[in-house]
Design a protein around this motif. Structure first.
Motif, PDB file in Angstrom:
ATOM      1  N   LEU A   1      38.554  15.988 -24.327  1.00 34.04           N
ATOM      2  CA  LEU A   1      39.557  14.964 -24.596  1.00 34.04           C
ATOM      3  C   LEU A   1      39.936  14.226 -23.323  1.00 34.04           C
ATOM      4  O   LEU A   1      40.081  12.988 -23.318  1.00 34.04           O
ATOM      5  N   ALA A   2      40.074  14.940 -22.223  1.00 32.10           N
ATOM      6  CA  ALA A   2      40.406  14.296 -20.948  1.00 32.10           C
ATOM      7  C   ALA A   2      39.329  13.302 -20.540  1.00 32.10           C
ATOM      8  O   ALA A   2      39.624  12.211 -20.041  1.00 32.10           O
ATOM      9  N   ARG A   3      38.062  13.664 -20.750  1.00 34.82           N
ATOM     10  CA  ARG A   3      36.979  12.750 -20.425  1.00 34.82           C
ATOM     11  C   ARG A   3      37.049  11.478 -21.270  1.00 34.82           C
ATOM     12  O   ARG A   3      36.845  10.367 -20.777  1.00 34.82           O
ATOM     13  N   VAL A   4      37.333  11.648 -22.554  1.00 34.34           N
ATOM     14  CA  VAL A   4      37.419  10.496 -23.449  1.00 34.34           C
ATOM     15  C   VAL A   4      38.569   9.579 -23.029  1.00 34.34           C
ATOM     16  O   VAL A   4      38.421   8.353 -22.992  1.00 34.34           O
ATOM     17  N   ILE A   5      39.709  10.170 -22.716  1.00 34.51           N
ATOM     18  CA  ILE A   5      40.860   9.366 -22.298  1.00 34.51           C
ATOM     19  C   ILE A   5      40.522   8.558 -21.046  1.00 34.51           C
ATOM     20  O   ILE A   5      40.869   7.374 -20.940  1.00 34.51           O
ATOM     21  N   ARG A   6      39.833   9.160 -20.092  1.00 29.10           N
ATOM     22  CA  ARG A   6      39.479   8.467 -18.852  1.00 29.10           C
ATOM     23  C   ARG A   6      38.490   7.330 -19.093  1.00 29.10           C
ATOM     24  O   ARG A   6      38.470   6.350 -18.355  1.00 29.10           O
ATOM     25  N   ASP A   7      37.683   7.437 -20.133  1.00 32.31           N
ATOM     26  CA  ASP A   7      36.669   6.418 -20.424  1.00 32.31           C
ATOM     27  C   ASP A   7      37.109   5.400 -21.468  1.00 32.31           C
ATOM     28  O   ASP A   7      36.375   4.455 -21.754  1.00 32.31           O
ATOM     29  N   ALA A   8      38.276   5.578 -22.061  1.00 34.11           N
ATOM     30  CA  ALA A   8      38.634   4.867 -23.294  1.00 34.11           C
ATOM     31  C   ALA A   8      38.615   3.349 -23.155  1.00 34.11           C
ATOM     32  O   ALA A   8      38.334   2.645 -24.139  1.00 34.11           O
ATOM     33  N   ASP A   9      38.891   2.816 -21.964  1.00 31.04           N
ATOM     34  CA  ASP A   9      38.961   1.361 -21.852  1.00 31.04           C
ATOM     35  C   ASP A   9      37.584   0.699 -21.905  1.00 31.04           C
ATOM     36  O   ASP A   9      37.476  -0.522 -21.901  1.00 31.04           O
ATOM     37  N   TYR A  10      36.524   1.501 -21.967  1.00 33.79           N
ATOM     38  CA  TYR A  10      35.182   0.945 -22.134  1.00 33.79           C
ATOM     39  C   TYR A  10      34.868   0.642 -23.596  1.00 33.79           C
ATOM     40  O   TYR A  10      34.031  -0.206 -23.900  1.00 33.79           O
ATOM     41  N   PHE A  11      35.550   1.309 -24.521  1.00 38.76           N
ATOM     42  CA  PHE A  11      35.143   1.292 -25.926  1.00 38.76           C
ATOM     43  C   PHE A  11      35.984   0.345 -26.777  1.00 38.76           C
ATOM     44  O   PHE A  11      37.152   0.088 -26.499  1.00 38.76           O
ATOM     45  N   ASP A  12      35.361  -0.131 -27.857  1.00 37.18           N
ATOM     46  CA  ASP A  12      36.084  -0.822 -28.917  1.00 37.18           C
ATOM     47  C   ASP A  12      36.690   0.189 -29.887  1.00 37.18           C
ATOM     48  O   ASP A  12      37.829   0.030 -30.334  1.00 37.18           O
ATOM     49  N   VAL A  13      35.900   1.216 -30.218  1.00 30.90           N
ATOM     50  CA  VAL A  13      36.340   2.245 -31.168  1.00 30.90           C
ATOM     51  C   VAL A  13      35.938   3.613 -30.642  1.00 30.90           C
ATOM     52  O   VAL A  13      34.802   3.805 -30.187  1.00 30.90           O
ATOM     53  N   VAL A  14      36.871   4.553 -30.683  1.00 29.23           N
ATOM     54  CA  VAL A  14      36.576   5.956 -30.404  1.00 29.23           C
ATOM     55  C   VAL A  14      36.744   6.719 -31.712  1.00 29.23           C
ATOM     56  O   VAL A  14      37.820   6.709 -32.311  1.00 29.23           O
ATOM     57  N   HIS A  15      35.665   7.364 -32.147  1.00 28.27           N
ATOM     58  CA  HIS A  15      35.636   8.041 -33.442  1.00 28.27           C
ATOM     59  C   HIS A  15      35.608   9.547 -33.205  1.00 28.27           C
ATOM     60  O   HIS A  15      34.626  10.103 -32.729  1.00 28.27           O
ATOM     61  N   PHE A  16      36.712  10.226 -33.550  1.00 27.95           N
ATOM     62  CA  PHE A  16      36.853  11.666 -33.370  1.00 27.95           C
ATOM     63  C   PHE A  16      36.406  12.409 -34.626  1.00 27.95           C
ATOM     64  O   PHE A  16      36.690  11.988 -35.751  1.00 27.95           O
ATOM     65  N   HIS A  17      35.751  13.561 -34.409  1.00 34.46           N
ATOM     66  CA  HIS A  17      35.291  14.385 -35.534  1.00 34.46           C
ATOM     67  C   HIS A  17      35.763  15.833 -35.439  1.00 34.46           C
ATOM     68  O   HIS A  17      35.420  16.636 -36.302  1.00 34.46           O
ATOM     69  N   GLY A  18      36.509  16.191 -34.431  1.00 35.30           N
ATOM     70  CA  GLY A  18      36.888  17.582 -34.250  1.00 35.30           C
ATOM     71  C   GLY A  18      38.323  17.867 -34.650  1.00 35.30           C
ATOM     72  O   GLY A  18      38.913  17.186 -35.501  1.00 35.30           O
ATOM     73  N   GLU A  19      38.890  18.879 -34.013  1.00 35.71           N
ATOM     74  CA  GLU A  19      40.274  19.242 -34.276  1.00 35.71           C
ATOM     75  C   GLU A  19      41.196  18.109 -33.804  1.00 35.71           C
ATOM     76  O   GLU A  19      40.854  17.365 -32.881  1.00 35.71           O
ATOM     77  N   PRO A  20      42.387  17.978 -34.407  1.00 33.88           N
ATOM     78  CA  PRO A  20      43.255  16.822 -34.094  1.00 33.88           C
ATOM     79  C   PRO A  20      44.045  16.977 -32.801  1.00 33.88           C
ATOM     80  O   PRO A  20      45.215  16.585 -32.727  1.00 33.88           O
ATOM     81  N   LEU A  21      43.436  17.513 -31.747  1.00 31.06           N
ATOM     82  CA  LEU A  21      44.123  17.647 -30.469  1.00 31.06           C
ATOM     83  C   LEU A  21      44.481  16.289 -29.878  1.00 31.06           C
ATOM     84  O   LEU A  21      45.415  16.171 -29.081  1.00 31.06           O
ATOM     85  N   HIS A  22      43.735  15.273 -30.251  1.00 30.14           N
ATOM     86  CA  HIS A  22      43.913  13.937 -29.674  1.00 30.14           C
ATOM     87  C   HIS A  22      45.034  13.135 -30.312  1.00 30.14           C
ATOM     88  O   HIS A  22      45.353  12.045 -29.842  1.00 30.14           O
TER      89      HIS A  22
END
Length: 369
Positions: free
Chosen positions: A78-99
């Motif tokens: 999750l930390a990696r995704v948060i750090r990269d998030a401004d690159y994406f239009d959509v982030v699609h999660f499939h795991g536990e709802p920690l985010h």
């Protein structure tokens, strides 16, 4: 479109054998890449994909004997995704709802596909607390306990057309395939096969938390029924596909509200009819008398074994092609992505970040900016 797919880390993407969620993530990711989208997959390092892979751990957590606390690895993901998030239009999660606590703070759109069973006492407060987080169900049955969530739609799973070969001739055996757990009732599959007079093949993974159940309840049954029951353990790859294709019928005597049941559409793709209890998403996915037979108890299941020869295997395959392809699943998700992106974006930054870096990801190296 710049899309991130965030897979659970329990198995590789795609998985070796058991792992329906990881399999779905793989099918969706590869189809999106084939359509020209810029896709990044956050998963274990032993994953295989045409997308850009950001590896979080060396291998699927359930296959790493040194791993005890899986949540720590998912928090790093999750930390990696948060750090990269401004690159994406959509982030699609499939795991536990920690985010969920971070979803509205990310500089992009998010979507969460919930792959498990939803419970009002546990998930109800979560969805009320984070009422604006967009979520997708995998069946209408799955969302019934929590109808107030921010549902964006229901997207049934799908498979590539060529993933499973159609087998027009029925084999001599019944099949139980999946996970060795009490709710899936492998013991009832053994009883149904025994009373039907047909051999049964069981291909099922035993998770650490279910070893006592297997040792105390299932193993004694297997030892008493070696004449007609063959336990194969966990089976993957070509052997798994052939096992499904050559079965006379797949047995699904579930006693829980299964939110989907991936193995049902895998059987349909092979032309193998399904005999399933009327629970969860079964009536939503199976066309009774066309792709299988829906029953309410063991006695009815035994009768269904005798009637399954009347199910046309070609009709099972056509039902799969009509309703459960990866192309249709991807179409559905792209429609939802577009809908999310078309909403008012005032104050919402556009995707401008640098491409996520894959080198050094396992060591926690910072991503390029």
């Amino acid at each position: 479109m710049r899309i991130a797919q965030i897979a659970p880390l329990y198995e590789s993407v795609p998985p070796f054998a058991y792992g329906a969620t990881e399999r779905v993530v793989s099918y969706l990711t590869e189809e999106l890449v084939a359509r020209g989208h810029d896709v990044t997959l956050y998963a274990s390092a032993d994953s295989t994909t045409a997308a850009r892979l950001v590896p979080i751990c060396p291998r699927g957590l359930w296959r790493d004997a040194q791993v005890w606390d899986t949540q720590t690895h998912h928090l790093r993901q999750l930390a990696r995704v948060i750090r990269d998030a401004d690159y994406f239009d959509v982030v699609h999660f499939h795991g536990e709802p920690l985010h969920f606590a971070w979803a509205e703070r990310l500089p992009c759109r998010t979507l969460t596909t919930l792959h498990g069973r939803l419970l009002p006492h546990d998930h109800g407060p979560l969805f009320r607390e984070f009422a604006r987080v967009p979520v997708v169900s995998i069946s209408a049955s799955q969302r019934q306990p929590v109808p107030w969530a921010n549902w964006q739609g229901t997207v049934h799973h799908g498979l590539p057309l060529d993933e499973f070969a159609f087998q027009p001739m029925a084999g001599p055996y019944l099949l139980f395939l999946g996970r060795m757990m009490p709710e899936k009732r492998p013991d009832l599959a053994i009883e149904i096969a025994r009373r039907s007079g047909l051999p049964l093949k069981i291909a099922a993974k035993v998770h650490p938390g279910e070893r006592d159940y297997f040792r105390e309840r299932i193993d004694p049954l297997l030892r008493r029924s070696t004449a007609f029951t063959e336990y194969l353990g966990e089976v993957g790859g070509l052997a798994r596909r052939q096992l499904i294709a050559n079965a006379r019928a797949l047995l699904l005597p579930i006693e829980w509200d299964e939110p989907f049941g991936m193995v049902m559409i895998e059987a349909m793709a092979c032309g193998t009819p399904v005999i399933a209890f009327r629970r969860g998403a079964v009536p939503e996915l199976l066309e009774d008398g066309v792709s299988g037979l829906i029953v309410d108890n063991v006695d009815e299941a035994i009768q269904a074994v005798g009637r399954v020869v009347d199910i046309e295997r070609g009709a099972c395959r056509r039902e799969f092609e009509r309703r459960f392809t990866a192309a249709r699943m991807t179409d559905d998700y792209l429609t939802i992505y577009d809908t999310l992106l078309a909403r008012d974006t005032s104050g919402q930054p556009q995707a401008t970040g640098s491409q996520p870096t894959t080198v050094g990801s396992l060591a926690g190296a910072p991503l390029a900016r």
